[in-house]
Scaffold this active site. Structure first.
Site, PDB file in Angstrom:
ATOM      1  CG  LEU A  94      -2.143   0.886   1.239  1.00  0.00           C
ATOM      2  CD1 LEU A  94      -3.052   0.583   0.054  1.00  0.00           C
ATOM      3  CD2 LEU A  94      -2.911   0.727   2.539  1.00  0.00           C
ATOM      4  CG  ASP A  95       1.578   3.318  -3.722  1.00  0.00           C
ATOM      5  OD1 ASP A  95       2.391   2.375  -3.699  1.00  0.00           O
ATOM      6  OD2 ASP A  95       0.988   3.693  -4.750  1.00  0.00           O
ATOM      7  N   PRO A  96       2.743   4.854   0.321  1.00  0.00           N
ATOM      8  CG  PRO A  96       4.981   5.472   0.686  1.00  0.00           C
ATOM      9  CD  PRO A  96       4.089   4.750  -0.298  1.00  0.00           C
TER      10      PRO A  96
END
Length: 343
Positions: A81-83
């Site tokens: 899950l991207d930052p």
């Protein structure tokens, strides 16, 4: 020259450490400043933790935080899950890491915001603008365009993605200024709907399969509408069997401590809810744990397909049934701390 006879206070030169440390050997075994406190011993903890990841945290950091919160020996996550994104990040501890592929293959649900008028090189708010427009879509136009992206479609992933090109990550090549050309891939999108709409921004709900990039969806939708767009906010609300109601956050985990966090641990087999199960005897369980196949008997015994086997309510193995014989592919050893099956 040292003419004194060797003593405890005056050791022979051969026994003196470099740097002239004249402390006796037992004192030199302790680091200067006193003994270090013992680190908590890592534990055999197995199960799933459904983390509600906050914006700004990487998936790798999230795994490290959860692993430390449980004092676990082994941990991994089921889908980056991207930052920039928040929401559901399932983290596997111990034996649960063997079931990660089952979760990653599951359906996912998202809520994401598309800001109109700007396309970026990363397809999200962290990138640099590469195309702009003064046009803004009406809600009806957005809703009319969404069906074009539902079903089995071809999608070109973002240039800033983890896909490998000749052994290199696409985002590494893109950051180095190289031209990244990614091939379109077949993805499955089951549902898209408008949740909120303003002239500048639209919030969309999505349900999709493995490998779908929401950033690419926003980019392509903006191009179709002739106004460009990028993802400005993203939240994942479901991954496979795991939903927001199952989740906990970093603050709660860090405050509770390893034993206090055990209620947040879900059973390893929760990841296997999409496949049937079969109860087996102890003798059969021992054979499976040695990697040997077993014959499933009884009127209701499956004859083909993927299943997981339990003995006394404890997960033993996952495998394929071929002509009534269960061949194990993953064997589990749940003798340590593990989340129990919840009613």
């Amino acid at each position: 020259m040292n003419d004194l006879p060797p003593t405890e206070q005056n050791p022979p030169l051969a026994e003196m450490p470099r740097g002239g440390d004249r402390r006796p050997p037992e004192a030199r075994r302790q680091p200067r400043g006193g003994p270090r406190p013992d680190r908590p011993k890592k534990r055999d903890v197995s199960g799933w933790v459904i983390l509600d990841k906050g914006v700004g945290m990487t998936s790798t950091h999230a795994v490290a935080v959860v692993k430390r919160a449980f004092n676990a020996k082994k941990a991994g996550h089921a889908g980056t899950l991207d930052p920039l994104a928040s929401g559901i990040l399932p983290i596997a501890l111990g034996e649960a890491t063997k079931t990660v592929p089952f979760v990653m293959d599951g359906r996912k649900a998202y809520l994401f915001s598309v800001t109109w008028g700007i396309e970026t090189d990363t397809d999200d708010a962290e990138g640099r603008p590469v195309a702009t427009s003064e046009a803004r879509p009406e809600r009806a136009a957005v809703e009319a365009a969404l069906p074009n992206f539902v079903g089995s479609i071809e999608q070109v992933p973002p240039r800033f993605s983890a896909i490998k090109i000749a052994g290199e990550r696409a985002y590494d090549l893109a950051r180095d200024g190289e031209v990244v050309e990614l091939q379109a891939r077949l993805v499955q999108i089951d549902h898209l709907s408008v949740v909120e709409h303003t002239p500048e921004r639209t919030v969309i709900a999505a349900e999709c399969g493995k490998g779908t990039y929401v950033r690419a969806l926003a980019r392509d939708l903006g191009r179709m509408l002739g106004c460009y767009g990028h993802v400005s906010a993203l939240r994942r609300t479901r991954v496979g069997p795991f939903v927001e109601a199952d989740s906990c956050n970093v603050t709660a985990l860090e405050a509770a401590g390893p034993d206090g966090n055990l209620p947040h641990l879900r059973p390893v087999e929760t990841a296997l809810d999409a496949i049937p199960s079969v109860a087996i005897s102890r003798d059969m369980a021992l054979r499976l744990m040695r990697g040997q196949p077993v014959i499933l008997r009884g009127r209701d015994a499956p004859v083909e397909g993927k299943i997981f086997a339990t003995c006394g309510g404890i997960l033993v193995a996952v495998g394929d049934v071929e002509r009534g014989e269960l061949v194990p592919h993953r064997v589990f050893h749940l003798g340590g701390t593990a989340g129990g099956r919840q009613a």
